[in-house]
Design a protein around this motif. Structure first.
Motif, PDB file in Angstrom:
ATOM      1  N   CYS A  83       0.850  -1.196   0.000  1.00  0.00           N
ATOM      2  CA  CYS A  83       0.000   0.000   0.000  1.00  0.00           C
ATOM      3  C   CYS A  83       0.889   1.250   0.000  1.00  0.00           C
ATOM      4  O   CYS A  83       1.792   1.370   0.819  1.00  0.00           O
ATOM      5  CB  CYS A  83      -0.904  -0.011   1.240  1.00  0.00           C
ATOM      6  N   CYS A 121       0.405   5.417   3.031  1.00  0.00           N
ATOM      7  CA  CYS A 121       1.061   6.066   4.167  1.00  0.00           C
ATOM      8  C   CYS A 121       2.385   5.369   4.399  1.00  0.00           C
ATOM      9  O   CYS A 121       2.768   4.462   3.663  1.00  0.00           O
ATOM     10  CB  CYS A 121       0.178   6.104   5.411  1.00  0.00           C
ATOM     11  N   ALA A 125       3.338   3.290   6.566  1.00  0.00           N
ATOM     12  CA  ALA A 125       3.351   1.960   7.193  1.00  0.00           C
ATOM     13  C   ALA A 125       3.685   0.851   6.201  1.00  0.00           C
ATOM     14  O   ALA A 125       4.181  -0.204   6.582  1.00  0.00           O
ATOM     15  CB  ALA A 125       2.007   1.692   7.861  1.00  0.00           C
ATOM     16  N   SER A 126       3.391   1.069   4.917  1.00  0.00           N
ATOM     17  CA  SER A 126       3.780   0.127   3.858  1.00  0.00           C
ATOM     18  C   SER A 126       3.226  -1.285   4.066  1.00  0.00           C
ATOM     19  O   SER A 126       3.966  -2.277   4.025  1.00  0.00           O
ATOM     20  CB  SER A 126       5.313   0.055   3.742  1.00  0.00           C
ATOM     21  N   CYS A 127       1.926  -1.381   4.265  1.00  0.00           N
ATOM     22  CA  CYS A 127       1.301  -2.691   4.483  1.00  0.00           C
ATOM     23  C   CYS A 127       1.177  -3.472   3.170  1.00  0.00           C
ATOM     24  O   CYS A 127       0.960  -2.895   2.109  1.00  0.00           O
ATOM     25  CB  CYS A 127      -0.107  -2.510   5.048  1.00  0.00           C
ATOM     26  N   ILE A 140      -4.133  -4.008   8.006  1.00  0.00           N
ATOM     27  CA  ILE A 140      -4.577  -3.010   7.027  1.00  0.00           C
ATOM     28  C   ILE A 140      -5.416  -1.978   7.780  1.00  0.00           C
ATOM     29  O   ILE A 140      -6.060  -2.301   8.777  1.00  0.00           O
ATOM     30  CB  ILE A 140      -5.412  -3.694   5.906  1.00  0.00           C
ATOM     31  N   CYS A 141      -5.398  -0.734   7.351  1.00  0.00           N
ATOM     32  CA  CYS A 141      -6.246   0.285   7.964  1.00  0.00           C
ATOM     33  C   CYS A 141      -7.353   0.645   6.969  1.00  0.00           C
ATOM     34  O   CYS A 141      -7.327   0.174   5.829  1.00  0.00           O
ATOM     35  CB  CYS A 141      -5.413   1.515   8.349  1.00  0.00           C
ATOM     36  N   LYS A 159      -7.863   2.965   5.002  1.00  0.00           N
ATOM     37  CA  LYS A 159      -7.457   3.551   3.724  1.00  0.00           C
ATOM     38  C   LYS A 159      -6.991   2.497   2.718  1.00  0.00           C
ATOM     39  O   LYS A 159      -7.146   2.658   1.516  1.00  0.00           O
ATOM     40  CB  LYS A 159      -6.312   4.554   3.941  1.00  0.00           C
ATOM     41  N   GLY A 160      -6.390   1.429   3.244  1.00  0.00           N
ATOM     42  CA  GLY A 160      -5.717   0.474   2.365  1.00  0.00           C
ATOM     43  C   GLY A 160      -6.609  -0.140   1.306  1.00  0.00           C
ATOM     44  O   GLY A 160      -6.162  -0.448   0.205  1.00  0.00           O
ATOM     45  N   ASN A 217      -0.433   6.152  11.682  1.00  0.00           N
ATOM     46  CA  ASN A 217       0.164   4.844  11.373  1.00  0.00           C
ATOM     47  C   ASN A 217       1.682   4.904  11.387  1.00  0.00           C
ATOM     48  O   ASN A 217       2.355   4.058  10.800  1.00  0.00           O
ATOM     49  CB  ASN A 217      -0.331   4.305  10.019  1.00  0.00           C
TER      50      ASN A 217
HETATM   51  S1  SF4 Z   1      -3.183   0.020   4.776  1.00  0.00           S
HETATM   52 FE1  SF4 Z   1      -3.375   1.902   5.956  1.00  0.00          FE
HETATM   53  S2  SF4 Z   1      -1.723   1.761   7.483  1.00  0.00           S
HETATM   54 FE2  SF4 Z   1      -1.238   0.318   5.858  1.00  0.00          FE
HETATM   55  S3  SF4 Z   1       0.043   1.474   4.438  1.00  0.00           S
HETATM   56 FE3  SF4 Z   1      -2.059   1.619   3.678  1.00  0.00          FE
HETATM   57  S4  SF4 Z   1      -2.806   3.535   4.532  1.00  0.00           S
HETATM   58 FE4  SF4 Z   1      -0.990   2.962   5.712  1.00  0.00          FE
END
Ligand code: SF4
Length: 674
Positions: free
Chosen positions: A22, A25, A27-29, A61-62, A64-65, A194
């Motif tokens: 992702c 942001c 956090a790079s999920c 994941i948040c 936004k992801g 995050n």
């Molecule tokens: S899923 Fe959310 S916390 Fe993870 S990288 Fe994407 S925006 Fe950031």
């Protein structure tokens, strides 16, 4: 190096699964993306969820992801270039768009000089492989000294203190929160952000686990944020007073004999100067400025020094305030004084697989950091790392005189919304002679553009976090292939930027972007074979270029960086090492292990030492002292506040993120209101 086997993709009938990091942001999920054939041809995204096998995010994941699908499908997103004619945007072909830039922008530069143009690089570029690599030729071709970016309204103070102390703007120690016993966190609210300048998925979960295993989280913040709520202790400092608090903690630690440099012993210069600088800032002296009882400050210092392992971490609340650079410096002074720099559980340096200046060249060898080489024309604010502060953009445009900015190029940025003084900037943009934007939306900023060049969406381009993995709390490497193909006649992002660079240097609107690409890779290979610390030192440039073929664009540069990086296969030197092919075969990423101590080799300062008392920062301490009195004049101070759901003003059409009560509100304490 542990390479995870790709798990079998859980496919439903007629669907396929793709994996992508992702980019929304820091956090790079890892994301797991399910696709199916679309009725109108091609494929469509059915579902996005956390990738449980991602070596870093493990399924986190948040909200936004999962919205990359909505962003991709948003009918408002630009799919073709637009040119403004008679005040209205008209869709045009790519050749026409570049011809318009040539016809409208170059005459301004020819008549007024290169400094008549400014460029603004927005935050999304830090999460974007093509942007990270191909903005450079655009900047070089534009040739202006009026360079602005989101960094100067965000983390620049931390980059400056890190460059001065450790020899690199991204040589930033990150808090090892997975192993620490004690975290002192200032101006950070990872439950909303995050995490920032400290890349890790699931910061909230990591903090909760820190407390569950008996550790302590102390949150210093004027506001009781969600992070402050979950912390072991919330310290409600007065806004903008972090430098006073940290200076007093240094005073306590140095005056009470609590200094223990640990692994930094013998690697530090300037300890005596720091002791002298802090001597007058006793807890009693700063109590009123910080709003904190002297005994609380003393206890915070003793607890930090006494913890088995500890780290101090400051984020945006510390860098968007007065004395942000002093605060950023003091964060790491405390990490050094308590022996917590570069040890597990302390503040550590990531070892990124690609792109990091602290893995290139000779260890303990660096150039002097030169800041303030020039000042802005109108207000005289200083340059840092080749940029001027974004806050002067409007005045540089609307103040007549020699060197007035009359044209602008923006790349993935919305400064009218995201920088201070936005009404003035909005008016200044309306009065420019020419403006060109690279963006996927017509927004508050790009509405002023003469030409907008859209780039592919996140789902249509390859991804590798060249910048963020240099700040990761665990070393990993992960490349994501494009999930969806480019639209008909849509060039890839690097081609858009390379072609823009060619137009700006006068090579014509139809010059081949491959010219820029080939020049870039050739000069990078030449530098690598000429570098005696590189695994390909002394080899033939043409041989290496042949081994990188047939790739082009950012993937070719990334492959070179991976193969010559600290885990790289070195073009045959280490068959088990990393390359882009290895990452392509491991879609959940490669786990390179927990952070390991990197001193002294990580240092890139001129003398190979940690500069605990850089001259530039010590020179600012008298101003900090003088500010103790001035603070009484400001009974109210407005502080910023983050929110989980917005991101770079790109989420304005994603209903799941924008619904609900308006969140752009001012919060006032009831006592203050009364
Ligand atoms: S899923 Fe959310 S916390 Fe993870 S990288 Fe994407 S925006 Fe950031």
């Amino acid at each position: 190096m542990a390479i995870a086997e790709p798990a079998p993709a859980p496919t439903e009938a007629g669907t396929r699964t793709a994996y992508r990091t992702c980019p929304l942001c820091e956090a790079s999920c890892g994301l797991e993306i399910t696709l199916r054939p679309a009725a109108e041809g091609g494929e469509e995204v059915v579902r996005i969820r956390g990738d449980r096998d991602d070596v870093f995010s493990r399924g986190y994941i948040c909200p936004k992801g999962s919205t990359l699908k909505q962003l991709h499908e948003d009918p408002d997103r630009l799919r073709r270039p637009v040119v403004k004619r008679d005040g209205r945007f008209v869709e045009v072909g790519w050749d026409e768009a570049f011809a318009e830039i040539q016809a409208r922008l170059l005459p301004v530069l020819d008549a007024r000089g290169r400094d008549a143009a400014a460029v603004y690089i927005g935050n999304p570029n830090a999460h974007n492989l093509a942007g990270m690599l191909y903005n450079r030729p655009v900047l070089r071709s534009l040739g202006t000294t009026n360079v602005f970016s989101a960094s100067t309204v965000d983390q620049r103070p931390k980059e400056i203190s890190s460059a001065l102390m450790f020899g690199g703007g991204l040589n930033v120690p990150v808090p090892d929160i997975d192993r620490t016993d004690h975290l002192l966190m200032l101006g950070a609210n990872p439950f909303a952000s995050n995490g920032s300048l400290a890349t890790a998925p699931d910061w909230p979960g990591r903090l909760e686990r820190l407390i569950e295993r008996g550790g302590t989280v102390v949150v210093v913040d004027p506001r009781r944020s969600r992070t402050a709520d979950m912390a072991s202790e919330w310290v409600p400092v007065r806004p903008g007073a972090d430098a006073y608090l940290l200076m007093a903690m240094v005073q306590v630690i140095t005056s009470e004999g609590l200094v223990d440099l640990g692994g930094c012993a013998g690697l530090v210069t300037g300890l005596d100067e720091v002791v002298d600088a802090a001597a007058a800032f006793t807890p009693e002296v700063v109590a009123s400025a910080t709003g904190l009882d002297a005994e609380v400050i003393r206890r915070l210092a003793r607890e930090l020094a006494g913890a088995p392992t500890a780290c101090v971490y400051g984020r945006i609340g510390t860098t968007t305030a007065e004395f942000g650079t002093l605060t950023s410096w003091l964060v790491d002074v405390l990490n050094v004084l308590t022996g917590n720099l570069d040890r597990p559980g302390g503040a550590m340096f990531a070892k990124a697989a690609a792109g990091a200046s602290n893995t290139r060249g000779k260890p303990r060898f660096g150039r002097e950091v030169r800041l303030h080489r020039r000042t802005s024309r109108v207000r005289g604010l200083p340059e840092t790392f080749g940029e001027l502060p974004a806050v002067v953009m409007a005045e540089e445009m609307d103040t007549p005189g020699d060197g007035q900015v009359r044209a602008l190029v923006t790349i993935a940025g919305n400064p009218v919304l995201s920088t201070p003084n936005s009404a003035r900037l909005d008016a200044a943009l309306a009065d420019l002679e020419c403006m060109v934007s690279v963006d996927i939306y017509i927004n508050e900023t790009t509405r002023h553009a003469d030409v907008i060049l859209p780039v592919p969406t996140a789902l249509q381009k390859g991804h590798y976090d060249l910048a963020l993995l240099q700040l990761a709390l665990h070393d990993t490497a992960n490349y994501s292939e494009p999930v969806l193909p480019l639209d008909d006649d849509q060039p890839s992002e690097w081609e858009v930027l390379a072609r823009l660079a060619l137009v700006l240097q006068g090579a014509g609107s139809s010059a081949e972007p491959a010219l820029v690409d080939d020049l870039m890779i050739t000069s990078l290979v030449q530098a690598a074979v000429g570098d005696e610390t590189s695994p390909i030192h002394g080899r033939e440039v043409d041989e290496i270029l042949g081994l990188l073929a047939p790739r082009t664009g950012p993937e070719r540069i990334l492959d070179l960086q991976l193969r010559t990086g600290p885990y790289g296969e070195g073009f045959g030197a280490d068959p088990d090492g990393l390359s882009l092919d290895v990452l392509l075969a491991t879609p959940h990423g490669v786990d390179l292990g927990a952070l390991k101590p990197r001193l002294p080799d990580v240092l890139r300062t001129p003398d190979g030492m940690i500069a605990l008392a850089p001259e530039l920062l010590l020179a600012d301490v008298p101003r900090l002292w003088a500010g103790l009195d001035g603070r009484r004049d400001h009974p109210f101070v407005l502080v910023g506040r983050g929110d989980l759901r917005p991101n770079n003003s790109w989420m304005h059409n994603v209903s799941v993120l924008v619904k609900g009560k308006p969140r752009c509100t001012a919060h006032l304490h009831p006592d203050d209101a009364a």
